[in-house]
Design an enzyme around this catalytic site. Sequence first.
Site, PDB file in Angstrom:
ATOM      1  N   SER A   1     -12.828  19.575  13.461  1.00  0.00           N
ATOM      2  CA  SER A   1     -13.368  20.223  12.027  1.00  0.00           C
ATOM      3  C   SER A   1     -12.899  20.002  10.954  1.00  0.00           C
ATOM      4  CB  SER A   1     -12.865  21.895  12.073  1.00  0.00           C
ATOM      5  OG  SER A   1     -13.535  22.597  11.378  1.00  0.00           O
TER       6      SER A   1
ATOM      7  N   ASP B   1     -18.664  22.805   9.602  1.00  0.00           N
ATOM      8  CA  ASP B   1     -18.998  24.032   9.412  1.00  0.00           C
ATOM      9  C   ASP B   1     -19.150  24.850   7.622  1.00  0.00           C
ATOM     10  OD1 ASP B   1     -17.075  24.968  11.740  1.00  0.00           O
ATOM     11  OD2 ASP B   1     -15.808  23.996  10.812  1.00  0.00           O
TER      12      ASP B   1
ATOM     13  N   HIS C   1     -22.449  23.509  12.323  1.00  0.00           N
ATOM     14  CA  HIS C   1     -22.612  24.320  12.761  1.00  0.00           C
ATOM     15  C   HIS C   1     -22.924  25.651  11.600  1.00  0.00           C
ATOM     16  CE1 HIS C   1     -19.486  27.671  14.504  1.00  0.00           C
ATOM     17  NE2 HIS C   1     -20.690  27.982  13.885  1.00  0.00           N
TER      18      HIS C   1
ATOM     19  N   GLY D   1     -10.750  28.866   8.729  1.00  0.00           N
ATOM     20  CA  GLY D   1     -10.024  28.271  10.163  1.00  0.00           C
ATOM     21  C   GLY D   1      -8.376  28.521  10.201  1.00  0.00           C
TER      22      GLY D   1
ATOM     23  N   ASP E   1     -14.668  26.565  19.855  1.00  0.00           N
ATOM     24  CA  ASP E   1     -13.997  26.960  18.939  1.00  0.00           C
ATOM     25  C   ASP E   1     -13.689  27.794  18.159  1.00  0.00           C
ATOM     26  OD1 ASP E   1     -14.358  26.479  16.244  1.00  0.00           O
ATOM     27  OD2 ASP E   1     -15.954  26.111  15.971  1.00  0.00           O
ATOM     28  N   GLY E   2     -12.651  27.647  17.762  1.00  0.00           N
ATOM     29  CA  GLY E   2     -11.393  28.830  17.250  1.00  0.00           C
ATOM     30  C   GLY E   2      -9.841  28.778  18.000  1.00  0.00           C
ATOM     31  N   GLY E   3      -9.079  28.277  17.381  1.00  0.00           N
ATOM     32  CA  GLY E   3      -7.713  28.829  18.035  1.00  0.00           C
ATOM     33  C   GLY E   3      -7.217  27.586  19.235  1.00  0.00           C
TER      34      GLY E   3
ATOM     35  N   GLY F   1      -9.504  21.698  14.458  1.00  0.00           N
ATOM     36  CA  GLY F   1      -9.306  21.708  12.805  1.00  0.00           C
ATOM     37  C   GLY F   1      -7.514  21.475  12.342  1.00  0.00           C
TER      38      GLY F   1
END
Length: 226
Positions: free
Chosen positions: A7, A34, A67, A148, A179-181, A201
């Site tokens: 990301s 993103d 995305h 993010g 996607d995320g963490g 990211g």
Amino acid sequence: MVEISTSILSVKKGKESKTFFALEAAKTDYFHIDVMDGKFVEKDTYQTMIEYASYIRRISNAPLDVHLMVQDIKQAVDDFCAVQPNIITFHLEACKDEEEVWKTIEYIKQNNCKVGISVKPNTNIEEIYKYLPYIHMCLVMTVEPGKGGQTYLSEMTQKVKTLKEYIDNNQIEIDIEVDGGINLRTAPEVKQAGANILVAGTAILNAVDYKVIIDELKCPIGDVSI
């Protein structure tokens, strides 16, 4: 084989060129774009992501993983098809009904692009089952979309596992992206659950050496309790 989609949400202004070249050299599999409109989610990154994606396309052949976190999906598809993305993912929740979902899938394919559908943490994974044979990727959001650097929601591990079991039982060829963490601590958990594309990211961009982190995120899983 696990792939990494980096990301670029937190890339610092003025350091775009250096960062993008370094990520390509580090063998990121995708640049994750993103796209937020300030409506579907609070943050607005729309114009910045158009600029970044256009710049990446000029200097790199690496695939773009777009995305869309937007209300007006069709307009965003039109805008971002100009940078020749490998895949465009839209949110199931952004569509008012099933007919719109089917139309969006077809519209993205008509633009010679692969299709992904994303679901938010509070959306039941079963809601996407009917579309899986007709798309290329399912993106499971493991944080609430919109910014993010959030912490991974541990209950999403079971969601990924449930999706993977359904895909295997029905012999569907499709990628599972999370996607995320995602970082070195959470990556083994989601890989064990069945994800094969990891969006990261800050875990990569805050590292001294991008390649070291990307290689570690890609490495085969060990025994992880989920």
